[in-house]
Design a protein around this motif. Structure first.
Motif, PDB file in Angstrom:
ATOM      1  N   GLU A 168       0.820  -1.214   0.000  1.00 41.34           N
ATOM      2  CA  GLU A 168       0.000   0.000   0.000  1.00 41.34           C
ATOM      3  C   GLU A 168       0.856   1.267   0.000  1.00 41.34           C
ATOM      4  N   ASP A 169       2.120   1.130   0.426  1.00 43.55           N
ATOM      5  CA  ASP A 169       3.004   2.299   0.517  1.00 43.55           C
ATOM      6  C   ASP A 169       3.738   2.600  -0.787  1.00 43.55           C
ATOM      7  N   LYS A 170       3.565   1.761  -1.801  1.00 44.63           N
ATOM      8  CA  LYS A 170       4.328   1.954  -3.039  1.00 44.63           C
ATOM      9  C   LYS A 170       4.073   3.309  -3.687  1.00 44.63           C
ATOM     10  N   PRO A 171       2.812   3.765  -3.792  1.00 46.36           N
ATOM     11  CA  PRO A 171       2.595   5.069  -4.442  1.00 46.36           C
ATOM     12  C   PRO A 171       3.307   6.225  -3.742  1.00 46.36           C
ATOM     13  N   VAL A 172       3.260   6.247  -2.400  1.00 46.92           N
ATOM     14  CA  VAL A 172       3.907   7.355  -1.702  1.00 46.92           C
ATOM     15  C   VAL A 172       5.425   7.256  -1.830  1.00 46.92           C
ATOM     16  N   TYR A 173       5.978   6.034  -1.854  1.00 44.85           N
ATOM     17  CA  TYR A 173       7.417   5.872  -2.058  1.00 44.85           C
ATOM     18  C   TYR A 173       7.833   6.401  -3.424  1.00 44.85           C
ATOM     19  N   GLN A 174       7.062   6.064  -4.461  1.00 44.12           N
ATOM     20  CA  GLN A 174       7.427   6.494  -5.812  1.00 44.12           C
ATOM     21  C   GLN A 174       7.396   8.012  -5.952  1.00 44.12           C
ATOM     22  N   LEU A 175       6.418   8.641  -5.315  1.00 41.37           N
ATOM     23  CA  LEU A 175       6.355  10.102  -5.356  1.00 41.37           C
ATOM     24  C   LEU A 175       7.488  10.714  -4.539  1.00 41.37           C
ATOM     25  N   TYR A 176       7.795  10.099  -3.405  1.00 40.91           N
ATOM     26  CA  TYR A 176       8.851  10.591  -2.516  1.00 40.91           C
ATOM     27  C   TYR A 176      10.223  10.482  -3.183  1.00 40.91           C
ATOM     28  N   ALA A 177      10.504   9.314  -3.787  1.00 45.88           N
ATOM     29  CA  ALA A 177      11.818   9.090  -4.396  1.00 45.88           C
ATOM     30  C   ALA A 177      11.943   9.744  -5.771  1.00 45.88           C
ATOM     31  N   GLY A 178      10.811  10.013  -6.411  1.00 49.88           N
ATOM     32  CA  GLY A 178      10.852  10.681  -7.709  1.00 49.88           C
ATOM     33  C   GLY A 178      11.577   9.870  -8.758  1.00 49.88           C
ATOM     34  N   ARG A 179      12.435  10.532  -9.499  1.00 52.70           N
ATOM     35  CA  ARG A 179      13.138   9.845 -10.594  1.00 52.70           C
ATOM     36  C   ARG A 179      14.157   8.832 -10.088  1.00 52.70           C
ATOM     37  N   ASN A 180      14.476   8.899  -8.799  1.00 51.29           N
ATOM     38  CA  ASN A 180      15.421   7.942  -8.219  1.00 51.29           C
ATOM     39  C   ASN A 180      14.728   6.701  -7.670  1.00 51.29           C
ATOM     40  N   ALA A 181      13.419   6.601  -7.862  1.00 48.36           N
ATOM     41  CA  ALA A 181      12.670   5.458  -7.335  1.00 48.36           C
ATOM     42  C   ALA A 181      13.161   4.159  -7.970  1.00 48.36           C
ATOM     43  N   ASN A 182      13.312   3.134  -7.149  1.00 49.02           N
ATOM     44  CA  ASN A 182      13.688   1.811  -7.628  1.00 49.02           C
ATOM     45  C   ASN A 182      12.399   1.088  -7.999  1.00 49.02           C
ATOM     46  N   ASP A 183      12.207   0.835  -9.264  1.00 49.39           N
ATOM     47  CA  ASP A 183      10.907   0.345  -9.721  1.00 49.39           C
ATOM     48  C   ASP A 183      11.034  -1.026 -10.387  1.00 49.39           C
ATOM     49  N   LYS A 184      11.738  -1.937  -9.733  1.00 47.76           N
ATOM     50  CA  LYS A 184      11.897  -3.286 -10.280  1.00 47.76           C
ATOM     51  C   LYS A 184      10.619  -4.087 -10.088  1.00 47.76           C
ATOM     52  N   LYS A 430      -4.445  12.558  -1.808  1.00 48.26           N
ATOM     53  CA  LYS A 430      -4.595  12.027  -0.449  1.00 48.26           C
ATOM     54  C   LYS A 430      -3.309  11.330   0.004  1.00 48.26           C
ATOM     55  N   THR A 431      -2.573  10.821  -0.959  1.00 51.02           N
ATOM     56  CA  THR A 431      -1.316  10.121  -0.669  1.00 51.02           C
ATOM     57  C   THR A 431      -0.355  10.983   0.128  1.00 51.02           C
ATOM     58  N   VAL A 432      -0.381  12.291  -0.093  1.00 45.06           N
ATOM     59  CA  VAL A 432       0.582  13.190   0.530  1.00 45.06           C
ATOM     60  C   VAL A 432       0.470  13.195   2.051  1.00 45.06           C
ATOM     61  N   THR A 433      -0.699  12.831   2.584  1.00 46.66           N
ATOM     62  CA  THR A 433      -0.858  12.857   4.041  1.00 46.66           C
ATOM     63  C   THR A 433       0.056  11.853   4.728  1.00 46.66           C
ATOM     64  N   GLN A 434       0.487  10.823   4.007  1.00 47.61           N
ATOM     65  CA  GLN A 434       1.333   9.788   4.607  1.00 47.61           C
ATOM     66  C   GLN A 434       2.767  10.252   4.834  1.00 47.61           C
ATOM     67  N   ILE A 435       3.166  11.316   4.177  1.00 46.85           N
ATOM     68  CA  ILE A 435       4.570  11.734   4.232  1.00 46.85           C
ATOM     69  C   ILE A 435       4.839  12.803   5.283  1.00 46.85           C
ATOM     70  N   GLU A 436       3.796  13.327   5.928  1.00 44.79           N
ATOM     71  CA  GLU A 436       3.988  14.420   6.889  1.00 44.79           C
ATOM     72  C   GLU A 436       4.933  14.014   8.015  1.00 44.79           C
ATOM     73  N   ASN A 437       5.962  14.806   8.216  1.00 45.72           N
ATOM     74  CA  ASN A 437       6.980  14.638   9.261  1.00 45.72           C
ATOM     75  C   ASN A 437       7.946  13.487   8.984  1.00 45.72           C
ATOM     76  N   HIS A 438       7.926  12.929   7.780  1.00 44.07           N
ATOM     77  CA  HIS A 438       8.892  11.895   7.394  1.00 44.07           C
ATOM     78  C   HIS A 438      10.242  12.558   7.132  1.00 44.07           C
TER      79      HIS A 438
END
Length: 691
Positions: A168-184, A430-438
């Motif tokens: 469930e955390d994959k979308p927020v990780y991909q947005l957080y890591a951006g172009r550096n996301a590991n997408d294997k 809505k995904t952005v709410t998961q990243i607050e204070n990370h």
């Protein structure tokens, strides 16, 4: 299943995963291991584990190349990832030393050499999925382990290669890591035992227990109190300072304060700390205009006598307990300001005096805040900037002590019109709410410098690239590392240059009379350009409503211009009282004595502390807890935990009825919960007045 090599939020940009969530959700076997690309998580993990009874395992991920000292571009020298786990305190120090080596050999990325790995002792466990060094205790088995290495004659162990916790955390990780996301295509979440066995076999999972048993349960080493290099005693230096300053220590008030402070400083082992700071400031004053003081040290008579501060705390009714009290066991903060152009010179002197390996700057960890998170995620999703402006303006702000403090974005999206409209239009946000204070990234603290008797690599990781430690302020304090805040202040550089241009000794600033009429005409005429503190709109507006007429007015303005005081209504109330638009309310003679100078308003933390102690008889332990809460702006929700204690104490000790006691507490909690440090206000008022 045990997880001994998890990545957390402190592997900046590489993993989405709050350290606390990892601890809470993946330590059911009574053990949790974190292996990040630095050692920021170590102290934080230890504190969590002490509360939960879980055994912490400390690991470190590093990149190993044949020769890290050779400056070869990445495409010419690909490194292999190694995980080093500390079996005991000695192994921990080896990890700290590796962080130092890795940062020294930074070229496009940090590297350590094969020889560095081969020289590690048996106090650490060495794991690699693709080994290049002779030293190898376990072959790490994961999705990135090459097929060619799986035939190694070496014990195999499952290693966590998580980029996020669950699917469930994959979308927020991909947005957080951006172009550096590991997408294997292989799983990138934290595997459960069934998944790990299915993918890699039971042998690899069983090895986790073997590793856990080989690792001791140990505490992180604490630094010894820093030692003053001179031979003088603090009492002797203070008496000399009293003679120089014309302070009569035979006066009963001064004698009592002197004896109390000296006794407490020596009992707590803080004497050397003060003398170390006094020596630094004495050296800095040889060539620069050092500020009059900063923070709670202004409440100490000994700090005044040693030259750490330049104003008499008794004259300004400043209390020592704001600096140190009997219930405080951590070293107090001593902060000072120097001209910005000389700060580097001051730090260089510290390094020369105490050793370059013993003096480093602390780090800041930047975290995702609502506005920045919305902006970055919206950009990643292709949402135009103008679409985010309305919701950014409506972000709900709460005190750090509020139960919903970490859910500002979620509540904004649900409770404000702009937020509801924004999510209706862009539901994927809505995904952005998961990243607050990370955790987001690491920065260098503007002022905090650590001084230690030994190399700091005994206690923490080191980043030699910018001379910082992998510790933030709280971590450093927890490890008993002495922190000195030496802040470079541009205003002091300007003042010193002004003095030089007119042939004035910059030390004469300390002796300027505080009742100069022409100086106060500057405030009356609102000519505030370049006046320290008064260029900000908040403090400027206070002067416009109630122009400064006395030095104490400047002291109060510095405290009243803070966000907490402004938002609580205390500032506007104070202005009306000062202008005679309202009459002050005093609940008893003690309340009047304590708050008369501020018209019954709780402007300073020291006022709040005195009211709680004298009216209610609250213990210094409780008062100290409230002082910390006010310093961190934890807000009324935290303060309300002490309401009953105050009310009952005020009734019993001061004869209040319940209604009056509750009114007095309301003043304290609404204003005092955000109140400012008077010692700091006095110090900064001097700089404003000098301008």
């Amino acid at each position: 299943m045990m997880h001994l090599t998890l990545k957390s939020e402190y592997s900046f940009g590489q993993c989405f995963g709050y350290l606390k969530s990892l601890h809470d959700n993946y330590s059911s076997d009574g053990v949790i291991g974190i292996a990040d690309t630095n050692t920021f998580s170590f102290y934080k993990l230890e504190q969590m584990c002490k509360k939960s009874g879980v055994k912490p395992i400390y690991g470190y991920r590093c990149t190993v190349v044949n020769n890290a000292t050779q400056k070869v571009k990445p495409r010419g020298q690909f490194g292999k990832e190694y995980i080093i786990i500390a079996k005991n305190v000695i192994g921990l120090r080896e990890i700290f030393n590796l962080t130092k080596i890795m940062s020294q050999n930074f070229y496009y990325r940090g590297n350590v050499s094969v020889s560095d790995i081969n020289s590690l002792s048996n106090n650490v466990i060495v794991i690699s999925t693709d080994p290049v060094a002779n030293r190898l205790d376990y072959l790490g088995i994961g999705f990135t382990t090459p097929e060619r290495t799986k035939n190694y004659r070496c014990k195999k162990v499952f290693v966590d290669q998580n980029f996020y916790s669950s699917g469930e955390d994959k979308p927020v990780y991909q947005l957080y890591a951006g172009r550096n996301a590991n997408d294997k295509s292989c799983p990138q979440h934290i595997l459960c035992e069934e998944e790990a066995i299915a993918y890699f076999g039971k042998e690899c999972v069983d090895s986790l227990l073997e590793i856990e048993k080989s690792v001791d349960r140990f505490d992180l080493p604490l630094a010894e109190n820093v030692e003053y290099k001179g031979k003088e005693k603090i009492a002797d230096l203070s008496i000399e300072g009293a003679k120089r300053l014309g302070v009569d220590l035979t006066d009963p008030v001064y004698q009592e304060r002197f004896d109390k402070e000296i006794s407490l400083l020596e009992d707590k082992g803080f004497s050397d700390y003060l003398m170390v700071v006094a020596e630094i400031i004495k050296e800095a004053k040889r060539y620069s205009l050092v500020g009059p003081g900063r923070g709670s040290s202004g409440g100490s008579l000994i700090c005044y006598l040693l030259g750490i501060t330049t104003f008499d705390p008794i004259k300004y009714d400043l209390i020592f307990e704001r600096f140190i009290d009997v219930n405080r066991f951590d070293a107090p903060d001593i902060d000072f300001d120097v001209p910005d152009k000389y700060r580097g010179k001051v730090v260089k002197w510290m390094e020369k005096r105490y050793g370059i390996d013993n003096v480093k700057t602390i780090s800041n960890i930047t975290r995702f805040k609502p506005k920045s998170a919305i902006g970055e995620f919206a950009k990643a999703m292709g949402i135009p900037r103008f679409e985010t402006e309305a919701v950014k303006d409506m972000i709900l702000h709460r005190a750090p002590g509020d139960a919903r403090a970490a859910f500002a974005m979620e509540d904004t999206f649900q409770e404000t019109d702009a937020g509801v409209e924004f999510i209706e239009k862009f539901p994927e946000m809505k995904t952005v709410t998961q990243i607050e204070n990370h955790a987001k990234n690491k920065g260098k603290h503007a002022a905090g410098v650590i001084i230690c008797n030994k190399s700091l690599a005994n206690y923490c990781g080191i980043d030699e690239r910018d001379g910082t430690v992998y510790l933030d302020k709280k971590d450093a304090e927890g490890l008993n590392l002495l922190k000195v805040d030496a802040l470079g202040l541009r205003t002091l550089s300007v003042l010193q240059d002004c003095a030089k241009s007119i042939g004035m000794d910059y030390n004469d600033f300390y002796d300027l009379p505080l009742d100069d009429e022409k100086s106060f005409e500057v405030f009356k005429n609102k000519r505030l350009g370049g006046v320290f503190q008064f260029e900000g709109e908040a403090v400027k507006s206070i002067n416009h409503s109630a122009p400064m007429e006395h030095f104490e007015d400047i002291v109060a303005a510095g405290a009243l211009g803070r966000p907490g005081s402004l938002s609580s209504g205390g500032t506007s109330r104070y202005i009306k009282l000062r202008n005679g638009e309202r009459e002050p309310t005093f609940y008893c003679d003690k309340h009047k004595r304590i708050t008369e100078s501020t018209y019954g308003v709780v402007v300073y933390q020291e006022t709040m502390m005195a009211l709680c102690k004298e009216i209610s008889g609250m213990s210094w332990e409780d008062v100290s807890s409230l002082r910390k809460a006010a310093s961190k702006s934890l807000g009324e929700e935290f303060f309300d935990k002490y309401r009953i204690k105050f009310v009952e104490g005020a009734i019993a000790l001061s004869g209040y009825d319940e209604e009056t006691a509750n009114k007095a507490w309301l003043d304290i909690s609404s204003m005092g919960s955000y109140a400012f440090n008077r010692s700091h206000s006095v110090a900064y008022a001097y700089i404003s007045y000098w301008c």
